[in-house]
Design a protein around this motif. Structure first.
Motif, PDB file in Angstrom:
ATOM      1  N   LEU A 162       0.871  -1.168   0.000  1.00 20.59           N
ATOM      2  CA  LEU A 162       0.000   0.000   0.000  1.00 20.59           C
ATOM      3  C   LEU A 162       0.910   1.221   0.000  1.00 20.59           C
ATOM      4  O   LEU A 162       1.807   1.335   0.829  1.00 20.59           O
ATOM      5  N   ILE A 163       0.669   2.161  -0.934  1.00 24.89           N
ATOM      6  CA  ILE A 163       1.620   3.235  -1.160  1.00 24.89           C
ATOM      7  C   ILE A 163       0.898   4.557  -1.397  1.00 24.89           C
ATOM      8  O   ILE A 163      -0.121   4.599  -2.090  1.00 24.89           O
ATOM      9  N   THR A 164       1.402   5.626  -0.785  1.00 22.07           N
ATOM     10  CA  THR A 164       0.909   6.980  -1.075  1.00 22.07           C
ATOM     11  C   THR A 164       2.089   7.873  -1.416  1.00 22.07           C
ATOM     12  O   THR A 164       3.222   7.645  -0.962  1.00 22.07           O
ATOM     13  N   ALA A 165       1.816   8.900  -2.210  1.00 21.06           N
ATOM     14  CA  ALA A 165       2.848   9.886  -2.569  1.00 21.06           C
ATOM     15  C   ALA A 165       2.228  11.271  -2.525  1.00 21.06           C
ATOM     16  O   ALA A 165       1.123  11.489  -3.033  1.00 21.06           O
ATOM     17  N   GLY A 166       2.946  12.227  -1.900  1.00 17.21           N
ATOM     18  CA  GLY A 166       2.432  13.580  -1.789  1.00 17.21           C
ATOM     19  C   GLY A 166       1.247  13.649  -0.846  1.00 17.21           C
ATOM     20  O   GLY A 166       1.131  12.867   0.099  1.00 17.21           O
ATOM     21  N   ALA A 167       0.328  14.558  -1.121  1.00 20.27           N
ATOM     22  CA  ALA A 167      -0.834  14.752  -0.254  1.00 20.27           C
ATOM     23  C   ALA A 167      -1.989  13.828  -0.607  1.00 20.27           C
ATOM     24  O   ALA A 167      -2.993  13.780   0.101  1.00 20.27           O
ATOM     25  N   ASN A 168      -1.847  13.076  -1.693  1.00 19.77           N
ATOM     26  CA  ASN A 168      -2.905  12.166  -2.139  1.00 19.77           C
ATOM     27  C   ASN A 168      -2.996  10.975  -1.183  1.00 19.77           C
ATOM     28  O   ASN A 168      -1.990  10.326  -0.892  1.00 19.77           O
ATOM     29  N   LEU A 169      -4.202  10.666  -0.716  1.00 15.28           N
ATOM     30  CA  LEU A 169      -4.387   9.596   0.270  1.00 15.28           C
ATOM     31  C   LEU A 169      -4.691   8.241  -0.363  1.00 15.28           C
ATOM     32  O   LEU A 169      -4.844   7.245   0.354  1.00 15.28           O
ATOM     33  N   ASN A 170      -4.765   8.174  -1.704  1.00 13.49           N
ATOM     34  CA  ASN A 170      -5.033   6.896  -2.367  1.00 13.49           C
ATOM     35  C   ASN A 170      -3.814   5.989  -2.238  1.00 13.49           C
ATOM     36  O   ASN A 170      -2.695   6.379  -2.559  1.00 13.49           O
ATOM     37  N   ARG A 171      -4.037   4.732  -1.808  1.00 16.25           N
ATOM     38  CA  ARG A 171      -2.927   3.831  -1.483  1.00 16.25           C
ATOM     39  C   ARG A 171      -2.694   2.745  -2.535  1.00 16.25           C
ATOM     40  O   ARG A 171      -1.939   1.807  -2.297  1.00 16.25           O
ATOM     41  N   ALA A 172      -3.307   2.861  -3.686  1.00 19.80           N
ATOM     42  CA  ALA A 172      -3.110   1.865  -4.745  1.00 19.80           C
ATOM     43  C   ALA A 172      -1.934   2.263  -5.631  1.00 19.80           C
ATOM     44  O   ALA A 172      -1.673   3.448  -5.847  1.00 19.80           O
ATOM     45  N   PRO A 173      -1.178   1.290  -6.177  1.00 24.05           N
ATOM     46  CA  PRO A 173      -0.143   1.614  -7.167  1.00 24.05           C
ATOM     47  C   PRO A 173      -0.776   2.306  -8.371  1.00 24.05           C
ATOM     48  O   PRO A 173      -1.869   1.942  -8.807  1.00 24.05           O
ATOM     49  N   SER A 174      -0.100   3.323  -8.880  1.00 23.28           N
ATOM     50  CA  SER A 174      -0.637   4.083 -10.010  1.00 23.28           C
ATOM     51  C   SER A 174       0.507   4.814 -10.684  1.00 23.28           C
ATOM     52  O   SER A 174       1.680   4.665 -10.318  1.00 23.28           O
ATOM     53  N   ASP A 175       0.172   5.653 -11.676  1.00 18.85           N
ATOM     54  CA  ASP A 175       1.177   6.449 -12.372  1.00 18.85           C
ATOM     55  C   ASP A 175       1.451   7.785 -11.688  1.00 18.85           C
ATOM     56  O   ASP A 175       2.203   8.605 -12.216  1.00 18.85           O
ATOM     57  N   VAL A 176       0.851   8.015 -10.528  1.00 15.88           N
ATOM     58  CA  VAL A 176       1.146   9.220  -9.743  1.00 15.88           C
ATOM     59  C   VAL A 176       2.636   9.225  -9.390  1.00 15.88           C
ATOM     60  O   VAL A 176       3.190   8.218  -8.957  1.00 15.88           O
TER      61      VAL A 176
END
Length: 342
Positions: A162-176
């Motif tokens: 489970l991963i988040t980056a920046g202020a985004n709280l979504n924890r799914a792998p993505s292209d963010v």
């Protein structure tokens, strides 16, 4: 497999371990040649759920066992195999053995604890490598794939991240992307020979400001406070009893939560310490003494609406006089891309 599924079956007559038997898939015969199983009867010549349970039924009849009750973990028993078992022993009661087996899993043998340590430290080392080796602009998807490789290279089976980056709280792998100045949370489970290492650590590209230092410092304080009373003989409730007041008085209490749960072979196994966690079960162990060899995952999470997802999760082993943390490294703000810059 084909028209059915893989279903291993262990028969264990109460009070008669010498009559224990194992029934498995035909491909397991190769492993059996290298490392013989401990049961007195072993058959590895099945392919599906019904044929394996029929072999177990035949063995029970041949062994002279006359069961009044047959216990099985019903959540893992396919309907077709369960029906075959019921029909074969119509005079016996088929009951859920989850609780009994969960109690046996709750206290780990020293050899089990060694595997849990390897799993936990392997997950942390993998996280530290991923953080150090990836600079700004790396996507969450790329980071998860890198973590999978790191855990695999350390002999673990990668379970999830489970991963988040920046202020985004979504924890799914993505292209963010994980960009300069962004925080990162990595919450991963890696498995070593069946035992789960489940931990969470934080990172940042750049330097954390005072607010970020304070936020992670508060989480670290709650973690340490919750662990402090852990020891054999202490009631399970002491963990929540020390952590929850700190969460409640935090100015971020509306966005913060604390969780403690047993772990080992199963994520969220005994000891069961709360009836209000994300996985539904009762708080059976809250008012019972902790035992040496129990393993507890302790985690504090802050879903900050402006700064992002901040969390620490630790694996804590109950000992006779205190506790031990498996995989204690990397508890602060780990700097991203340091290996790439050196």
């Amino acid at each position: 497999m084909g028209l059915s599924r893989y279903l291993p079956a262990l028969v264990y007559p109460k009070g008669a371990p010498q009559k224990a038997a194992y029934f498995g898939h035909r491909m397991e015969g190769y492993q059996r040649e290298i490392e013989p199983f401990w049961m007195s009867e072993v058959q590895t010549n099945s392919s599906g759920s019904v044929d394996v349970i029929e072999k177990a039924i035949d063995y029970i009849r041949r062994s002279g066992i006359k069961p009044r009750r047959i216990g099985a973990e019903l959540a893992f028993l396919p309907v077709d195999a369960g029906n075959a078992l019921r029909n074969a022993f119509a005079g016996s009661e088929l009951v859920d053995a989850l609780f009994v087996l969960e109690r046996l899993r709750a206290v780990k043998h020293p050899e089990e604890l060694k595997k849990l340590r390897i799993a936990s430290e392997g997950v942390i080392d993998s996280m530290m490598a991923v953080i150090a080796n990836h600079g700004p602009g790396t996507s969450k998807r790329e980071l998860v794939e890198a973590l999978r490789r790191e855990e695999t290279n350390r002999g673990l089976t990668f379970d999830y991240c489970l991963i988040t980056a920046g202020a985004n709280l979504n924890r799914a792998p993505s292209d963010v992307k994980w960009d300069k100045g962004d925080i990162l949370s990595l919450d991963s489970g890696g498995n070593f020979q069946g035992y789960i290492g489940d931990l969470c650590r934080m990172a940042i590209h750049g330097e954390p400001d005072t607010e970020l230092e304070d936020l992670l410092g508060e989480i670290e304080h709650i973690q340490r406070t919750a662990m402090k009373p852990i020891k054999a003989g202490a009631p399970g409730s002491v963990i929540y009893g020390t952590a929850e007041p700190l969460v409640q008085k935090s100015k971020h209490h509306n966005h913060m939560h604390f969780l403690a749960h047993g772990m080992g072979l199963v994520s969220h196994e005994a000891p069961r310490l709360t009836a209000t966690g994300p996985v539904p079960y009762d708080a059976y162990d809250a008012n019972r003494p902790l035992e040496a060899g129990m393993v507890v995952s302790v985690e504090t999470t802050l879903q900050h609406p402006a700064r992002g997802f901040i969390k620490l999760e630790d694996t804590v082993v109950v000992t006779d006089k205190s506790f031990e943390i498996y995989g204690e490294a990397g508890r602060g703000w780990n700097r991203g891309g340091t290996a790439a810059r050196s």
